[in-house]
Design an enzyme around this catalytic site. Structure first.
Site, PDB file in Angstrom:
ATOM      1  N   GLU A   1       7.338 -24.867 -11.216  1.00  0.00           N
ATOM      2  CA  GLU A   1       7.597 -25.308  -9.845  1.00  0.00           C
ATOM      3  C   GLU A   1       9.032 -25.725  -9.579  1.00  0.00           C
ATOM      4  OE1 GLU A   1       3.905 -27.899  -8.546  1.00  0.00           O
ATOM      5  OE2 GLU A   1       4.524 -28.329 -10.595  1.00  0.00           O
TER       6      GLU A   1
ATOM      7  N   LEU B   1      -2.053 -16.448 -13.036  1.00  0.00           N
ATOM      8  CA  LEU B   1      -1.733 -16.309 -11.613  1.00  0.00           C
ATOM      9  C   LEU B   1      -0.502 -15.442 -11.418  1.00  0.00           C
ATOM     10  CD1 LEU B   1      -1.884 -20.166 -11.118  1.00  0.00           C
ATOM     11  CD2 LEU B   1      -3.783 -18.572 -10.772  1.00  0.00           C
TER      12      LEU B   1
ATOM     13  N   ALA C   1       2.793   2.447  16.214  1.00  0.00           N
ATOM     14  CA  ALA C   1       2.551   1.660  17.426  1.00  0.00           C
ATOM     15  C   ALA C   1       1.065   1.716  17.781  1.00  0.00           C
ATOM     16  CB  ALA C   1       3.400   2.184  18.579  1.00  0.00           C
TER      17      ALA C   1
ATOM     18  N   CYS D   1       0.820  -1.220   0.000  1.00  0.00           N
ATOM     19  CA  CYS D   1       0.000   0.000   0.000  1.00  0.00           C
ATOM     20  C   CYS D   1       0.849   1.263   0.000  1.00  0.00           C
ATOM     21  CB  CYS D   1      -0.901  -0.030   1.232  1.00  0.00           C
ATOM     22  SG  CYS D   1       0.052  -0.011   2.760  1.00  0.00           S
TER      23      CYS D   1
ATOM     24  N   ILE E   1      -0.658  10.559  21.923  1.00  0.00           N
ATOM     25  CA  ILE E   1      -0.089  11.491  20.949  1.00  0.00           C
ATOM     26  C   ILE E   1       0.217  10.665  19.713  1.00  0.00           C
ATOM     27  CG2 ILE E   1       1.975  12.844  20.432  1.00  0.00           C
ATOM     28  CD1 ILE E   1       1.965  13.841  23.251  1.00  0.00           C
TER      29      ILE E   1
ATOM     30  N   ARG F   1       3.285 -25.184  -4.503  1.00  0.00           N
ATOM     31  CA  ARG F   1       4.331 -25.289  -5.522  1.00  0.00           C
ATOM     32  C   ARG F   1       5.325 -26.436  -5.242  1.00  0.00           C
ATOM     33  NH1 ARG F   1       7.022 -19.585  -7.141  1.00  0.00           N
ATOM     34  NH2 ARG F   1       7.220 -19.956  -9.362  1.00  0.00           N
TER      35      ARG F   1
HETATM   36  C1  LIG Z   1       5.784  -2.961  10.326  1.00  0.00           C
HETATM   37  C2  LIG Z   1       6.543  -2.448  11.508  1.00  0.00           C
HETATM   38  C3  LIG Z   1       7.838  -2.892  11.695  1.00  0.00           C
HETATM   39  C4  LIG Z   1       8.573  -2.450  12.783  1.00  0.00           C
HETATM   40  N1  LIG Z   1       9.848  -2.923  12.945  1.00  0.00           N
HETATM   41  C5  LIG Z   1      10.571  -2.513  14.019  1.00  0.00           C
HETATM   42  C6  LIG Z   1      11.873  -3.006  14.230  1.00  0.00           C
HETATM   43  O1  LIG Z   1      12.409  -3.811  13.447  1.00  0.00           O
HETATM   44  N2  LIG Z   1      12.546  -2.572  15.320  1.00  0.00           N
HETATM   45  C7  LIG Z   1      12.012  -1.683  16.193  1.00  0.00           C
HETATM   46  O2  LIG Z   1      12.665  -1.329  17.148  1.00  0.00           O
HETATM   47  N3  LIG Z   1      10.771  -1.204  16.033  1.00  0.00           N
HETATM   48  C8  LIG Z   1      10.036  -1.612  14.967  1.00  0.00           C
HETATM   49  N4  LIG Z   1       8.763  -1.147  14.809  1.00  0.00           N
HETATM   50  C9  LIG Z   1       8.179  -0.302  15.864  1.00  0.00           C
HETATM   51  C10 LIG Z   1       8.371   1.168  15.591  1.00  0.00           C
HETATM   52  O3  LIG Z   1       9.713   1.513  15.747  1.00  0.00           O
HETATM   53  C11 LIG Z   1       7.539   1.942  16.579  1.00  0.00           C
HETATM   54  O4  LIG Z   1       6.206   1.567  16.362  1.00  0.00           O
HETATM   55  C12 LIG Z   1       7.677   3.431  16.361  1.00  0.00           C
HETATM   56  O5  LIG Z   1       8.958   3.842  16.613  1.00  0.00           O
HETATM   57  C13 LIG Z   1       6.687   4.224  17.165  1.00  0.00           C
HETATM   58  O6  LIG Z   1       6.734   5.561  16.734  1.00  0.00           O
HETATM   59  P1  LIG Z   1       5.452   6.331  16.208  1.00  0.00           P
HETATM   60  O7  LIG Z   1       5.860   7.715  15.934  1.00  0.00           O
HETATM   61  O8  LIG Z   1       4.847   5.624  15.081  1.00  0.00           O
HETATM   62  O9  LIG Z   1       4.537   6.246  17.478  1.00  0.00           O
HETATM   63  P2  LIG Z   1       2.963   6.391  17.585  1.00  0.00           P
HETATM   64  O10 LIG Z   1       2.313   5.105  17.208  1.00  0.00           O
HETATM   65  O11 LIG Z   1       2.511   7.598  16.905  1.00  0.00           O
HETATM   66  O12 LIG Z   1       2.862   6.591  19.148  1.00  0.00           O
HETATM   67  C14 LIG Z   1       3.282   5.594  20.049  1.00  0.00           C
HETATM   68  C15 LIG Z   1       3.108   5.992  21.500  1.00  0.00           C
HETATM   69  O13 LIG Z   1       4.020   7.019  21.834  1.00  0.00           O
HETATM   70  C16 LIG Z   1       3.370   8.127  22.413  1.00  0.00           C
HETATM   71  N5  LIG Z   1       4.059   9.324  21.915  1.00  0.00           N
HETATM   72  C17 LIG Z   1       4.424   9.559  20.638  1.00  0.00           C
HETATM   73  N6  LIG Z   1       5.118  10.708  20.587  1.00  0.00           N
HETATM   74  C18 LIG Z   1       5.158  11.204  21.825  1.00  0.00           C
HETATM   75  C19 LIG Z   1       5.709  12.381  22.405  1.00  0.00           C
HETATM   76  N7  LIG Z   1       6.393  13.271  21.685  1.00  0.00           N
HETATM   77  N8  LIG Z   1       5.547  12.570  23.715  1.00  0.00           N
HETATM   78  C20 LIG Z   1       4.869  11.683  24.481  1.00  0.00           C
HETATM   79  N9  LIG Z   1       4.331  10.564  23.998  1.00  0.00           N
HETATM   80  C21 LIG Z   1       4.484  10.332  22.681  1.00  0.00           C
HETATM   81  C22 LIG Z   1       1.939   8.025  21.973  1.00  0.00           C
HETATM   82  O14 LIG Z   1       1.078   8.616  22.935  1.00  0.00           O
HETATM   83  C23 LIG Z   1       1.735   6.546  21.825  1.00  0.00           C
HETATM   84  O15 LIG Z   1       1.337   6.018  23.060  1.00  0.00           O
HETATM   85  C24 LIG Z   1       7.996  -1.545  13.713  1.00  0.00           C
HETATM   86  C25 LIG Z   1       6.695  -1.093  13.524  1.00  0.00           C
HETATM   87  C26 LIG Z   1       5.963  -1.538  12.427  1.00  0.00           C
HETATM   88  C27 LIG Z   1       4.560  -1.060  12.235  1.00  0.00           C
HETATM   89  S1  FES Z   2      -1.117  -3.496   3.318  1.00  0.00           S
HETATM   90 FE1  FES Z   2       0.766  -4.351   3.904  1.00  0.00          FE
HETATM   91  S2  FES Z   2       1.856  -2.582   4.476  1.00  0.00           S
HETATM   92 FE2  FES Z   2      -0.100  -1.807   4.116  1.00  0.00          FE
END
Ligand SMILES: Cc1cc2nc3c(=O)[nH]c(=O)nc-3n(C[C@H](O)[C@H](O)[C@H](O)COP(=O)(O)OP(=O)(O)OC[C@H]3O[C@@H](n4cnc5c(N)ncnc54)[C@H](O)[C@@H]3O)c2cc1C
Ligand code: FES
Ligand code: FES
Length: 1326
Positions: free
Chosen positions: A1265, A1043, A279, A59, A273, A917
């Site tokens: 295959e 496919l 996350a 996506c 936030i 496969r």
């Molecule tokens: C597909 C995928 C793969 C990933 N792979 C890895 C990996 O290999 N290794 C790894 O370490 N991590 C991995 N992650 C996790 C990723 O690093 C964390 O989800 C990310 O860093 C969270 O940051 P965000 O900005 O998206 O947080 P958000 O989802 O926006 O927020 C997370 C939390 O933090 C709080 N928050 C955010 N900013 C602030 C602020 N400034 N002050 C106070 N609270 C705050 C929010 O209230 C919330 O509770 C992966 C995530 C995904 C979806």
């Molecule tokens: S559908 Fe897989 S990353 Fe969005």
């Protein structure tokens, strides 16, 4: 499509909630169907939805924002499935439609991906386009490394990535592809056979160019659309105000400045936030979290800054991880090395953390605060003594980012009204060492199995420990600090004795309970001390107490893959118009890359349509006491709940149950479905269906349990030649062993998707679905609805990958949907979520193989007695047939005069495993290669020598008494060993191994004799329908389904040759049961073979009819002939038919001509393993595949490479995890790792070997295959490396071989003092 988001509100978007996934939403933003938080989902057909969790990249779209501070526009890729729509206020979003379209102009990225053959099924292609496109917007002349990095977050299950990377490389500044343009040949091509020179020069009349760069339009970065000026004005507006989007249940607030944010945090202390939402998003989607208010300061200037001082650097919490990466790179380039150790450690992990999209979305603040237990950055930040700068209305304060914070001690936590403003990371110093260490199932884009951040400070000028810190991730519910251990080591010297004590102490301090989530307890404990040892060595090196090049320390580098593909050149005498033998691009390739290729989910909504959500069994074997649907039915939008009671016809057909009735027989069995106006409503209601169970005995999960209970799905299948028992009496040695080969998930990028439309009249039902076997769907739907098959029409335009998983399962799911459509009288859209798909449809059969082998001391195998048991699951599906194939193919390439193979599919309480496969071959043959390896070890020979000794050498009969000539096998094998310089590289690997105790290299070559077609003759039949229209255009229909394997492309090539007209005259629209009836499945590598013959037959009939007209007017054109033929009342339409290969198999006698022909091949792989962590790196693979005459070398090489990479994944990193109760844990890309671009061989060479196959169309061979099994060369190369490690540790005995060779298996097999220590130090919980 470019979307410029000025005003988005929950109110206006909530109207779109109805229209999620395939609904009537105008070409604008849409909501992700299950999320409480509105997310970005474009209902343009380009942006695909595959996992919904940010893990696959299907996506991917580009977001662009203007930064008023720097006055720059920032373009970055995101996974749309995790982007809340409200967060995009002020951003411009570019989807694949905005990049280029067939209707207007295609973009060079789209064109080159298509022409380099980087698409097969095309489901991943828009995501690939967007990742490369975004890179080019930022770096118009990228390096190859940047291309690889940009693609790290995009999964492709079909191509094996090589052509995708190659298409990206065409934009690189230094040309990485051949310069001899236009000739159709490359500088590597040679007319002469020069046998002394290296591999690439050794072939006569071989070509290496699968596309012509001269056809590419030039790339002009200045032609890209400009950033909307309105958005710049908006961003610079000094009078910005707080933005509030109010929905029915939730409110989204974007503060205008920091004070406003603090105000909001005081008013709504519990509101999350939202920054990257990586996350929060998944927790809402998958863990049902609910938040009435969201505060999103994304883009708030006060959170975006870097402040560098003499002591350290402060980085704003809003920085994305990608921006953090750039900032750290800048700092390390400015500061002396000794100050940058923490930054280097962070940079190493930032390269592999998730994919580029997530790194661009996730923020530093979000990462630090969310504190995932697997965090890659927090352990390093803690070890580097980072501090968190907090702010609230009360003021500012700092808290240490230390063990107490990471372990979530309440007193070390943020207060609910506080916000992270920034993170301060101090510089390291001369006597301070900081490191980050990690190991994951896959090098990139995978959560760590264990990671660590460690630091040590010494008394100046000594090796006496002044301060020590160790933080571990993925060993408990939080990151944990080994603080007690560290405390006890203060004052100690940095020497071996300290290390030994440290290991014991840390093992004692960090307890992983035996039932810990994620399992792998011994392995994770071993990693705790192995990583500590790595750190110990690194520090010793820093203290100059060790050579700088010590190999144990370094992680494997990520290289950009390269390689050569060789295939026969087209005969120069062939007419230029004849496309057969040319590497013709996939018929839909351009549409794949523009996103205009329509998959079922992309089909526009139908009036009154309903969405279906499933309720599946949570018990493996239980009686259903009650199904209470009242709460579900009471929810808004819910139309009906469908159960077994509603099936008008057979609910149990040929042993397959559509809706569970009275009893459930596996976790994941469909009990009922909910039909509602939106998927969100259907899913919400599905959660409310209450089912009461009473567990039943026995509950059989494993093969061993099935054997105990004598639980089988069918009778034993056996083949036998010679006198096995007698032969055992006269051999020098006998060995016996067991081999476990685990299952595999298909992981097609397009999940199973069905649109069932009940018709007004005559009980007709129309189904649109991606399937490999329409007849089967028709049959099951007819049985379920109790109507004749002529009322049911199945349509398949294309499937987004299938790999066997869409042979039988769509019939079951088709019946389930058709019953719902019948009951509600409304169209049903049934799209399985990734997790449901993995749970319900199952995959490749796990195998338990047992062998007893009698052999002579010179390596000649005289007798083999093999037993196979596969885990078939709870219903028959294809298990009996899979076992038949497994037994028939069990001898592979080896002649063993006294040979017996027996096999039975076990019946268990798991979801029913199905076709995949290779159909049993990839599992079964591991047993053969395992005993060859064991024999080699006993005879002091190499496995390759034993293979050579026992390989078929002349025309022979198989163990089931089918005659064949193994000449192409011999040629593939010989050329594979010679051209890959196997012997020389084996010696080099041995030299490497002598010098490296902790890293080992291994090489293995495997030969292959594979079969095409079916042992039952009628399964080999096919039909076609060809119409010629009066303008001369031709419509071809046939019984095969597209496919991604290029079947339709090959059929157009066939029709073009037979009718002697250009390909552009020929169209192939779809496969459906109304044009070609009773089609057999598109599987078994025979799609092009049998349908090609049928199309050829139809075209030849038409050509014969046209012959008199052509004779009368030989100088006429095709159009004129067609017109004249019509006027002479000659029918311009005909069916074509291929009766099928005449095969047979008599299972009573265990003999027959079971297969039409064999495909031969060989591959050789070289790996390096890290004995301390279990990671491996695939250095090189050479494949030689007997293609006979390739109708389309690009398609065939694509199939070989794709199958090889899928096979490599199967044999190494793909691991399905079940609980003892039969619950599947691995239900998405987070917990099931298929190969990414970083896993493929650094050097990947494929050669199509020429041979004869007169039985098949144009003397070709089916190659769909065969490449799968060749992936096992990686498995055996890993075993070679592990054996080298074990020999050095004094363990010379053969060790048990099993598949997959995961990091866990590799690490625990390379036993050493650390594995010993883990086994000795067992500790009870405090
Ligand atoms: C597909 C995928 C793969 C990933 N792979 C890895 C990996 O290999 N290794 C790894 O370490 N991590 C991995 N992650 C996790 C990723 O690093 C964390 O989800 C990310 O860093 C969270 O940051 P965000 O900005 O998206 O947080 P958000 O989802 O926006 O927020 C997370 C939390 O933090 C709080 N928050 C955010 N900013 C602030 C602020 N400034 N002050 C106070 N609270 C705050 C929010 O209230 C919330 O509770 C992966 C995530 C995904 C979806
Ligand atoms: S559908 Fe897989 S990353 Fe969005
Ligand atoms: S082409 Fe990539 S998933 Fe099919």
């Amino acid at each position: 499509m470019r979307l410029c988001l000025k005003k988005a509100s929950l109110t206006c978007l909530s109207g779109l909630r109805r229209g999620n996934r395939g609904s009537g939403v105008p070409p604008t933003l849409n909501l992700c169907r299950e999320s409480q938080l509105p997310t970005l989902r474009f209902h343009l057909t380009g942006t695909k939805y595959s996992c919904g969790s940010g893990g696959c990249g299907a996506c991917t779209v580009m977001v662009s924002r203007y930064d008023p501070k720097t006055k720059k526009i920032h373009h970055y890729p995101v996974t749309a499935c995790l982007v809340p729509i409200c967060s995009l206020h002020g951003a411009a979003v570019t989807t694949v439609e905005g990049v280029g379209s067939i209707k207007t102009r295609i973009h060079p990225v789209q064109e080159r991906l298509a022409k380099c053959h980087g698409t097969q099924c095309g489901f991943c292609s828009p995501g690939m386009v967007m990742s490369i496109y975004t890179l080019l917007r930022n770096h118009p002349e990228p390096t190859p490394e940047q291309i690889t990095e940009a693609l790290g977050g995009n999964l492709c299950r079909c191509t094996g990535y090589r052509p995708i990377v190659e298409s990206g490389k065409t934009f690189c500044a230094e040309s990485t592809v051949c310069q001899m343009k236009g000739s159709g040949k490359c500088c590597m091509d040679q007319e002469e056979n020069i046998s002394e020179v290296p591999f690439v020069f050794c072939f006569v009349e071989m070509c290496t160019k699968l596309y012509n760069e001269d056809e590419f339009q030039p790339f002009d970065p200045t032609q890209e659309p400009i950033f909307p000026p309105e958005l710049i004005r908006m961003a610079e507006d000094p009078n910005k105000r707080r933005l509030t989007f109010r929905g029915k249940r939730t409110t989204w607030i974007t503060p205008v400045n920091l004070n406003d944010l603090l105000e909001l945090k005081t008013s709504f202390p519990e509101a999350p936030i939202i920054m990257g939402n990586t996350a929060v998003g998944p927790s809402i989607k998958f863990r049902d979290e609910f938040h009435p208010v969201f505060i999103s300061p994304l883009g708030l200037q006060e959170l975006y800054f870097v402040d560098s001082t003499d002591d350290g650097v402060t980085i704003g919490a809003g920085y994305s991880l990608a921006q953090l990466n750039d900032a750290l790179h800048f700092i390390v380039s400015e500061q002396p090395k000794e100050k940058t150790k923490t930054y280097h450690a962070l940079l190493k992990h930032l390269r592999t953390l998730a994919g580029a999209q997530i790194r661009n979305m996730a923020t530093l603040g979000g990462h630090v605060v969310s504190r995932p237990n697997y965090s890659d950055l927090n352990p390093i930040l803690a070890a580097g003594n980072a501090t968190i700068n907090l702010i609230s209305k009360e003021g500012k304060r700092q808290i240490p980012l230390d063990g107490r914070f990471l372990e979530k001690s309440p007193e070390a936590n943020l207060k609910s009204e506080e916000t992270v403003l920034s993170v301060y990371i101090p510089h390291s110093t001369q006597w301070h060492f900081v490191s980050g260490l990690r190991i994951a199932q896959r090098q990139e884009n995978a959560f760590a199995i264990v990671n660590a951040g460690m630091s040590v400070k010494f008394e100046d000028g000594t090796d006496t420990i002044k301060e020590l810190q160790m933080f571990y991730g993925s060993v408990g519910p939080t990151v944990v600090s080994a603080s007690k251990t560290c405390q006890q080591l203060i004052g100690r010297k940095w020497n071996d004795q300290m290390l030994s004590d440290a290991c014991r102490l840390v093992l004692d301090e960090i307890y992983i309970p035996p039932d810990a989530e994620g399992g792998m307890v011994e392995y994770r404990r071993t990693l705790i001390i192995s990583l500590l040892f790595k750190f110990y060595l690194k520090v010793r090196r820093g203290l100059n107490k060790m050579p700088a090049h010590e190999g144990a320390l370094e992680d494997f580098p990520i290289e950009t893959p390269q390689g050569i593909q060789m295939f026969q050149c087209v005969d120069p005498h062939q007419p230029p118009q004849d496309p057969v033998g040319h590497p013709v691009m996939h018929q839909s390739a351009i549409k794949h890359t523009t996103g205009e290729a329509v998959f079922v989910d992309d089909m526009p909504p139908i009036s009154q349509e309903l969405f279906l959500a499933v309720v599946t069994s949570t018990r493996a074997h239980a009686k259903i006491i009650l199904i209470d649907t009242s709460a579900a039915l009471a929810l808004p939008g819910v139309v009906d709940v469908i159960t077994a009671e509603d099936v008008p016809g057979d609910n149990s057909y040929q042993g397959e149950i559509f809706y569970a009735q009275n009893e459930v027989i596996c976790v994941g069995q469909i009990v009922c479905t909910v039909a509602a106006d939106t998927y969100a409503h259907a899913k919400e209601a599905a959660k409310k269906v209450r089912i009461v169970y009473e567990d039943l005995e026995p509950r059989i999960i494993t093969i061993e349990q099935a054997l105990e209970h004598n639980s089988f799905l069918s009778a034993e299948k056996k083949i036998e030649q010679g006198d096995v028992e007698q032969a055992f009496k006269y051999v020098d040695q006998i060995i016996e062993g067991k081999v476990h080969v685990e299952g595999q998930e298909h992981f097609y990028m397009e999940t199973q998707t069905i649109l069932a439309i009940p018709q007004e009249e005559d009980k007709e039902m129309v189904l649109h679905l991606g399937t490999q076997f329409q007849t089967h769907v028709q049959e099951y739907v007819a049985a379920a609805l109790n109507i004749p098959r002529n009322r049911i029409a199945c349509h398949t335009k294309r499937a987004g990958g299938a790999f066997g998983g869409k042979v039988s399962k769509p019939a079951l799911l088709g019946a389930v949907s058709a019953v719902a459509a019948k009951k509600t009288g409304r169209p049903i859209r049934f799209i399985l979520e990734r997790g449901d798909d993995m749970l319900i449809t199952a995959g490749r059969h796990p195998l338990l193989g047992k062998y007893k082998i009698g052999f002579m001391n010179n390596g000649v195998i005289k007798a083999a007695d093999i037993e196979y048991y596969i885990n078939g699951g709870c219903s028959p599906d294809e298990s009996e047939l899979v076992m038949e194939f497994m037994v028939l193919r069990s001898e592979n390439a080896y002649y063993i005069p006294n040979f017996r193979c027996r096999g039975r599919p076990c019946k268990t309480n798991l979801p029913s495993n199905t076709a995949f496969r290779g159909f049993g071959f990839p599992q079964g043959i591991v047993v053969g290669e395992a005993y060859i390896t064991a024999v080699a070890s006993q005879c002091d020979l190499t496995p390759e020598q034993v293979k050579e000794i026992n390989m078929y050498k002349r025309t022979s009969r198989t163990a089931h008494k089918q005659t064949f000539n193994p000449e192409p096998l011999r040629r593939c094998w010989k050329e594979c060993l010679e051209k890959s310089s196997f012997s020389a590289r084996k010696l080099a690997a041995e030299e490497f191994n002598k010098k490296n105790y902790w890293k080992k290299r291994g090489l293995a070559a495997v030969p292959m004799k594979f079969t095409v077609g079916m042992p039952t003759a009628f399964y080999n039949q096919a039909a076609a329908l060809v119409h010629i229209y009066l303008d001369g255009s031709v419509l071809v229909s046939h019984s095969g389904c597209e496919l991604g394997q290029g079947l339709h492309t090959k059929m157009i090539q066939v029709a073009s040759r037979e009718l002697n007209i250009p390909e552009s005259y020929i169209h192939l629209s779809e496969t459906n049961t109304t044009t070609v009836s009773n089609a057999t499945f598109t599987a078994g590598s025979m799609g092009a073979d049998i349908n090609g013959k049928a199309v050829q037959n139809a075209c030849q009939i038409l050509k014969a009819r046209l012959e008199p007209v052509i004779r009368k007017n030989p100088r006429g054109t095709w159009e004129v002939w067609i017109s004249e033929a019509y006027k002479e009342s000659i029918s311009l339409s005909t069916t074509g038919y291929f009766k099928g290969y005449q095969t047979n198999m008599d299972w009573k006698k265990g003999e027959g001509n079971a297969f039409p022909y064999f495909v031969y091949g060989a591959s050789c792989s070289e790996v390096e393993v890290d004995c301390l962590t279990g990671a491996h790196k695939l250095l090189r693979t050479d494949i030689f595949m007997d293609a006979a005459f390739s109708i389309n070398p690009a398609v065939d090489i694509g199939q070989i490479e794709g199958a090889f990479v899928q096979g490599m994944g199967f044999y190494t990193i793909e691991e399905l995890k079940y609980s003892p109760e039969g619950v599947l844990y691995s239900r998405g890309p987070d917990d099931y790792k298929i190969p990414t671009v970083t896993e493929i061989p650094e050097e990947f060479n494929v050669t199509l070997v020429h041979s004869q196959n007169p039985i098949a169309i144009y003397s070709s061979k089916g190659l769909g295959e065969a490449g799968m099994f060749l992936g096992s060369s990686v498995l055996f190369a890993i075993y070679d490396a592990m054996a080298a490690a074990r020999r050095e540790r004094g363990l010379t005995k053969t060790f048990t071989l099993s598949s997959p060779a995961t990091p866990e298996l590799i690490r625990m097999t390379c036993v050493d003092q650390f594995t010993d220590m883990v086994r000795l130090v067992r500790r009870a919980p405090c």
